[in-house]
Structures are given as structure tokens and as C-alpha cells.
Scaffold this active site. Structure first.
Site, PDB file in Angstrom:
ATOM      1  N   ARG A 148       0.830  -1.205   0.000  1.00  0.00           N
ATOM      2  CA  ARG A 148       0.000   0.000   0.000  1.00  0.00           C
ATOM      3  C   ARG A 148       0.869   1.261   0.000  1.00  0.00           C
ATOM      4  O   ARG A 148       2.047   1.220   0.338  1.00  0.00           O
ATOM      5  CB  ARG A 148      -0.903   0.000   1.236  1.00  0.00           C
ATOM      6  N   HIS A 164      -9.511  -5.064  13.107  1.00  0.00           N
ATOM      7  CA  HIS A 164      -8.476  -5.673  12.272  1.00  0.00           C
ATOM      8  C   HIS A 164      -8.072  -6.973  12.967  1.00  0.00           C
ATOM      9  O   HIS A 164      -7.111  -7.017  13.731  1.00  0.00           O
ATOM     10  CB  HIS A 164      -7.284  -4.728  12.133  1.00  0.00           C
ATOM     11  N   LYS A 186      -1.798 -13.893  12.354  1.00  0.00           N
ATOM     12  CA  LYS A 186      -3.258 -13.738  12.409  1.00  0.00           C
ATOM     13  C   LYS A 186      -3.977 -14.711  11.485  1.00  0.00           C
ATOM     14  O   LYS A 186      -4.959 -15.354  11.864  1.00  0.00           O
ATOM     15  CB  LYS A 186      -3.568 -12.282  12.033  1.00  0.00           C
ATOM     16  N   THR A 187      -3.491 -14.817  10.238  1.00  0.00           N
ATOM     17  CA  THR A 187      -4.115 -15.724   9.265  1.00  0.00           C
ATOM     18  C   THR A 187      -3.807 -17.172   9.603  1.00  0.00           C
ATOM     19  O   THR A 187      -4.701 -18.030   9.632  1.00  0.00           O
ATOM     20  CB  THR A 187      -3.628 -15.392   7.841  1.00  0.00           C
ATOM     21  N   ASP A 230      -9.114 -11.556   8.523  1.00  0.00           N
ATOM     22  CA  ASP A 230      -8.494 -10.236   8.585  1.00  0.00           C
ATOM     23  C   ASP A 230      -9.372  -9.093   9.096  1.00  0.00           C
ATOM     24  O   ASP A 230      -8.896  -8.258   9.836  1.00  0.00           O
ATOM     25  CB  ASP A 230      -7.970  -9.863   7.201  1.00  0.00           C
ATOM     26  N   ARG A 251       1.786 -12.314  -1.841  1.00  0.00           N
ATOM     27  CA  ARG A 251       0.438 -12.535  -1.300  1.00  0.00           C
ATOM     28  C   ARG A 251      -0.372 -13.459  -2.197  1.00  0.00           C
ATOM     29  O   ARG A 251      -0.059 -13.647  -3.367  1.00  0.00           O
ATOM     30  CB  ARG A 251      -0.310 -11.209  -1.215  1.00  0.00           C
TER      31      ARG A 251
END
Length: 527
Positions: free
Chosen positions: A54, A215, A237-238, A252, A316
Site C-alpha cells: 500500500r 483488524h 493472524k491468518t 483479517d 500474497r
């Protein structure tokens, strides 16, 4: 679709409109347009150009009433005038006019009480594929009556040549007009801008309705026990929410309203650098037809080298959540029993698992700590602390205390247990100690989820004053209290106090004013 709807966006001489194409149609377009390569397993792979992440410094909100009264202006949420927005809207309109266009209609939010209808307009087939993966795909009946609440015009091939004159940071622009219910993107092809842009908007809309946007990833057990996993990129997290014994709600972005927890998305967006089919089989096996890889290195006949980070460490994959066999079909569940804050502490100071009081939970939620290690970003040669409020400050249009207040209220109302889990280093800082094994981290998570951790006897650590179990299943007791895992205890003490001072300094921005002060529940050097 009705061409008038696109003309109302200021687009002219529109060519063919590819509206809500099927996966097969999109993949064929991607291949025909030369946008992607086909992998051996049937996934498509795209390069997103010079931007492989980003562009947060190029994100702006239009400064006008009434949203400017709610937005927390600053480095995260930068102001742009309505005049500049209108000029760049014309740039985007010109780019997307006289073109064939891909239009994709989706939902964000699986809860009927909280969902939004989003329309994406782009000239790139793979970007249409990306949003089809990442958001909730309406049924045919829902598409027939679809009316968008918000429109994203992605003119990624356009740039802003007048960025200096406009007082912006570069020729890239990611602009949001809350009142007009519109976002425009130019100069960057990166798919994550589409996903996180809508996340930012959900983080604006929902809290103003008294709903918490988060988040985090989420899953649910057979007994209906919901768990939330907060954490910044690289904390697990994933990986940790993808559990063969628990149904995945999402990996997410979630909301928490009066009905319970619900996924914002209809897909997953996982990091694949060093992806290993043995340690992360669910994610590895999800990379098949309809999955879309980003910036991976390929060789031979469609083989993917997941260990090669020469394009970026931020490789990704996006895929529809149906690719995870054990997912919650309606993407919703009840109020959570357990909340887990994940951190990858590269200083080797924080315990693998600790039980938090409600006040400590508020402190660590506002702190949003993890650490970057050498090699992850240019210029980083030693562990560097990162603090991101609510584990997602880059996506919060409102002040972090708005989200923290909502979390505190919900923890109280639903009597939720909160834990801090360190997936980072033990026995020393990065370069000396070793990364916590996934096996041990899983054991900590499982003990939280099955409740067995409550049977443990707890010690309280010095300085951070965290409650840590003395024993926990088959985990080596020496790593449960991190000081015991270090050979050089004096070095541990010095490193611990150094990290504690960073926490204390970071938290000063939340002290003073009308907000409750939770600093007394954070680390105290010398305690």
C-alpha cells in the site's frame, strides 16, 4: 448493467462493460489481456508493478462537513480539499472513459444489519478478480436489485502530474469523499488498496452506529465458542485462525454488533513468503483455480518459488473463503469468549502467553505492539518496535480511543477473556534467540480455546507485570517466563527495560484529556 449508472460517474464513450463476470470469464480475460501467468495448480499470478504494498502516505480524505468533525486528522488521515478531489476525479474519469470496463458489485459485511454494497470500476481484469475474491459475492437474485452504497473508481494507469501544486506527497492518489460515497485511485496497481480502502470506510461507518470494527481474524469451535485474533502483519493472524478443528469466520477484517461477530470479507489475503505445505496446509491447498497470487517468482512450467522474495517480501495470495474447507458458511458467529492479541516481539522479552486484566487489555489494544526485524524493510538492521493503535492504526479514520471504548464496553458486557500471545523470539533477541515454534504457539492457543489455561498456576513478571502460567501442557516451562529462557539474565533485564521505555513513551499520546488513562496497567520500569 445500465450504462447510465456509469455515465452518472462522469465516464464517457464507454466501450464494453464486463459486469460481474464469472471466475472462468475473468481468468480468460486476464490471460487474453496478458495480465497474468497460470500456475501449475490453476491459480493465476500477477505482478502489481512498482508498488508491491500500500501507499499510506498517498491516502487522503476530503475535508468537509460533517465527516471532518469525526475524522482524526493527522499523519494517518490527511486532508485534501474538495477542489483537489474534483480535479483528480476528472483525471480518473478521463482515464476510464473511452475504455472497456470491468464492473464488480459486492457486499462488505456478512451481518444483514451492518453490510454495505460496494461497486468497483476498473479497466484491469485481475483487479476485478481480486475484489471478487476478497469481498462477499452476492447471489444472482441480490445482483438483480443491487444498488451501491459506495463506489470505487480505480484509474491505476493515471497519475497526478500536479501533485506538488496540490500539496500532495507523490503522483499516486488514493482519495475518499465520505459525503459523496466515492473513492478514486490513481498511480498504483496494488490490489490491497481496494481491500483496505473499504476497510477504512467500514472503520468510519460502523463505530458511529455503536458497532466495533476490527483488524482481526476469527474462528468458532463446535460448541459455538468464538475467538478473535488481533495482530499486525507477520504476527500469525491468518495462520493461527486457520485451524482444522475450528470453523474459520475470516482471516483479517470483522465487525462486532449486537448480533455477534461477522466477517467483512468473502475471501482471504494471506502472505505466502516461505509458505510451506506441511506447516500451513490449509493456506497452501487454497492456492488453486480462482486464487490470485501477487508478485511471486515462477519457474519451469507454472511452478511457484515461495522462498524467493526478490520482487518483495510481501508476496500474497487472495482466494475465496470457500477454498478453506472448514469455514463458517454464513461468515458470522456469536459474541466471543476469547480475544487474543498477537505480537511478534523481536526483542525476546514478552512471554509466549499471558493473561490480561480488562485494564491491561485496553492498554495493549491501544499500544498495538509488534516488532520489525532486520531484512524486512530497507534500513532496518536490528529489531525495531512498531506501535499501531488497535492493531490497525493505518486504517482508522476515527480516534483510536473510539474503538478502544467500544472494545472495553463489549468485553464487560460479554465477560470476554483476553490474552497476549508472543509469536516472536525467545531465549534472546532476533539474531541471538530463536523464533517461537508454531507448535508451542499452537499449544498456547489451544490451551486458551479449550479453557485448560485457566487451570494453570500463574506468576507475575517484573516490569511488564504480566500473568504467565508456570506450566502449560508439554511446553518447556523455561520459555513460559521469558527471563528464564535467556542465558544472560542481566542482558534480558536491560532489553526488557529498553522495550518497556518504548511502550511508556508511545502511550503518552493517550494520556490527558477526557479519555480514561490505562498507563498504570502497562510496564513500569523498576517495578
Amino acid at each position: 448493467m445500465n450504462i447510465t449508472e456509469l455515465e452518472e460517474l462522469g465516464l464517457k464513450n464507454i466501450g464494453k462493460v464486463f459486469h460481474n463476470l464469472s471466475y472462468d470469464e475473468l481468468i480468460q480475460h486476464e490471460l487474453d489481456n496478458g495480465e497474468v501467468q497460470l500456475t501449475k495448480k490453476g491459480a493465476t499470478a500477477v505482478d502489481t508493478g512498482i508498488f508491491t504494498g500500500r501507499s499510506p502516505k498517498d491516502k487522503y480524505f476530503v475535508d468537509r462537513d460533517p465527516s471532518n468533525k469525526y475524522i482524526a486528522w493527522g499523519d494517518i488521515n490527511q486532508k485534501v480539499s474538495e477542489e483537489v478531489f474534483n480535479e483528480l476525479l476528472e483525471v480518473a474519469q478521463e482515464q476510464l472513459s473511452n475504455k472497456d470496463l470491468y464492473v464488480t458489485d459486492v457486499f462488505c459485511g456478512s451481518s444483514p444489519a451492518s453490510k454495505r454494497s460496494i461497486r468497483f470500476v476498473t479497466e484491469i481484469a485481475w483487479q476485478s478478480h481480486f475484489v471478487k475474491n476478497m469481498f462477499i459475492r452476492p447471489t444472482e437474485a441480490e445482483l438483480e436489485v443491487f444498488k451501491s452504497d459506495f463506489v470505487v473508481m480505480n484509474a491505476c494507469k493515471a497519475v497526478n502530474d500536479k501533485w506538488k501544486e496540490h500539496g500532495l506527497n507523490s503522483e499516486v492518489f488514493v482519495l475518499f469523499d465520505v459525503e459523496r460515497n466515492m473513492a478514486i485511485i490513481g498511480g498504483t496497481w496494488y490490489g490491497g488498496e481496494l481491500k483496505k480502502g473499504i476497510f477504512s470506510m467500514m472503520n468510519y461507518w460502523l463505530p458511529l452506529e455503536g458497532k466495533l470494527s476490527m483488524h482481526c481474524s476469527a474462528n468458532v469451535g463446535e460448541k459455538g465458542d468464538t475467538a478473535l485474533f488481533f495482530g499486525l502483519s507477520g504476527t500469525g493472524k491468518t495462520t493461527l485462525s486457520t485451524d482444522p478443528n475450528r470453523a474459520l469466520i475470516g482471516d483479517d477484517e470483522h465487525g462486532w454488533d449486537n448480533h455477534g461477530v461477522f466477517n467483512f470479507e468473502g475471501g482471504c489475503y494471506a502472505k505466502v513468503i516461505n509458505l510451506d505445505g506441511k506447516s500451513e496446509p490449509e493456506i497452501y491447498n487454497a492456492i488453486r483455480k480462482n486464487a490470485l497470487l501477487e508478485n511471486v517468482v515462477m519457474y519451469g512450467e507454472g511452478e511457484v518459488d515461495y522462498e524467493d522474495g526478490s520482487k518483495t517480501e510481501n508476496t500474497r495470495v487472495s482466494y475465496p473463503i470457500e477454498h478453506i474447507e472448514n469455514h463458517k458458511k454464513d461468515l458470522m458467529a456469536g459474541h466471543p469468549e476469547n480475544i487474543i492479541f498477537l505480537t511478534a516481539d523481536a526483542f525476546g522479552v514478552l512471554p509466549p502467553v499471558s493473561k490480561l486484566t480488562k485494564e491491561q487489555a485496553m492498554y495493549y489494544f491501544l499500544s498495538g505492539y509488534t516488532a520489525k526485524v532486520a531484512g524486512t524493510e530497507r534500513g532496518i538492521t536490528e529489531p525495531t518496535a512498531t506501535f499501531s493503535a488497535c492493531f490497525g492504526e493505518a486504517f482508522l479514520p476515527l480516534h483510536p480511543t473510539v474503538y478502544a471504548k467500544l472494545l472495553g464496553e463489549k468485553i464487560d458486557k460479554h465477560d470476554v477473556n483476553v490474552y497476549l500471545v508472543n509469536t516472536g523470539w525467545t531465549g534472546g533477541a532476533y539474531g541471538v534467540g530463536k523464533r517461537m515454534s508454531i507448535k508451542d504457539t499452537r499449544a498456547c492457543i489451544n490451551a486458551i480455546l479449550d479453557g485448560s489455561i485457566k487451570d494453570s498456576e500463574f506468576d507475575t513478571t517484573k516490569t511488564f507485570r504480566l500473568q504467565v502460567p508456570k506450566t502449560l501442557g508439554d511446553i518447556n516451562p523455561d520459555i513460559l517466563n521469558p527471563r528464564n529462557a535467556w542465558e544472560n539474565k542481566e542482558e534480558f533485564d536491560a532489553t526488557r527495560d529498553k522495550l518497556a521505555a518504548m511502550f511508556i513513551e508511545n502511550y503518552k499520546k493517550y494520556q490527558g484529556g477526557d479519555n480514561p488513562d490505562f498507563s498504570a496497567y502497562g510496564p513500569i520500569v523498576g517495578s
